[in-house]
Enzyme design. Structure first.
Site, PDB file in Angstrom:
ATOM      1  N   ASN A   3       0.905  -1.138   0.000  1.00  0.00           N
ATOM      2  CA  ASN A   3       0.000   0.000   0.000  1.00  0.00           C
ATOM      3  C   ASN A   3       0.951   1.195   0.000  1.00  0.00           C
ATOM      4  O   ASN A   3       1.748   1.351   0.924  1.00  0.00           O
ATOM      5  CB  ASN A   3      -0.876  -0.056   1.265  1.00  0.00           C
ATOM      6  N   SER A   4       0.907   2.006  -1.032  1.00  0.00           N
ATOM      7  CA  SER A   4       1.916   3.046  -1.240  1.00  0.00           C
ATOM      8  C   SER A   4       1.943   4.097  -0.131  1.00  0.00           C
ATOM      9  O   SER A   4       0.955   4.329   0.561  1.00  0.00           O
ATOM     10  CB  SER A   4       1.691   3.735  -2.586  1.00  0.00           C
ATOM     11  N   GLN A   5       3.090   4.737  -0.026  1.00  0.00           N
ATOM     12  CA  GLN A   5       3.307   5.817   0.939  1.00  0.00           C
ATOM     13  C   GLN A   5       2.326   6.953   0.666  1.00  0.00           C
ATOM     14  O   GLN A   5       2.181   7.397  -0.475  1.00  0.00           O
ATOM     15  CB  GLN A   5       4.753   6.309   0.790  1.00  0.00           C
TER      16      GLN A   5
END
Length: 189
Positions: A41-43
């Protein structure tokens, strides 16, 4: 549902709801978090930067490549509002199912996630798109996704480590880069 701005979208869509139970306490950490199958889950700051570059408008038809847990699809759904549509595609079938379940809880019926066809990049059957967000790093600009952009369409995709913004105009493509980022690799067909 009316479309929201980026700040409102981040406030309305709780990242924790798109994380594994054991990682939900870390939802406010500004870092990529694992979601299984060697995916993340991206930054949040990276996602915000990508959404700002994408410049999504209410009513837009959007493709989310690498939808994963469904978080970016849900954010995009809030940006386009109920007059728009968002299609997320995810190559890992288990993640596509989990992401679709997470997205369903958001009550954004104009957004969906489906398993990606392993032989096709994107969703040419649903093109052209006004906006395409790619959450995986391509080795080179993916022509098959560029072809899915409508005129005045915008795609944001990491190419190598360079965040790349592509705008299709009637005269051709306008491509700019916007900093260095690290993403999982895009499976290109």
């Amino acid at each position: 549902m009316d479309a929201l701005g980026i700040d409102e979208v981040f406030a309305a869509v709780d990242r924790a709801e798109f994380l594994r139970p054991e990682d939900r306490a870390l939802a406010s950490v500004d870092a990529p978090l694992p979601i299984g199958n060697r995916q993340t889950n991206s930054q949040p700051t990276t996602v915000r930067n990508m959404l700002e570059l994408l410049d999504v408008h209410p009513g837009a038809h959007v493709l989310d490549v690498g939808a994963g847990s469904g978080w970016t699809t849900a954010l995009l759904a809030r940006l386009v509002g109920s007059s728009g549509s968002v299609l997320g595609v995810e190559l890992v079938p288990e993640l596509a199912m989990w992401g679709a379940d997470n997205l369903a809880k958001q009550e954004t019926t104009w957004a969906s996630i489906r398993p990606a066809d392993p032989d096709v990049l994107g969703a040419p059957d649903a093109a052209p798109f006004d906006r395409i967000l790619v959450s995986a790093s391509a080795r080179k600009l993916p022509d098959s996704l560029v072809e899915q952009l409508g005129v005045d369409g915008v795609m944001v995709v990491p190419v190598g480590h360079a965040m790349t913004r592509v705008r299709r105009t009637a005269e051709g493509l306008v491509t700019t880069t916007h900093g260095a980022y690290s993403f999982v690799p895009l499976v290109e067909t």
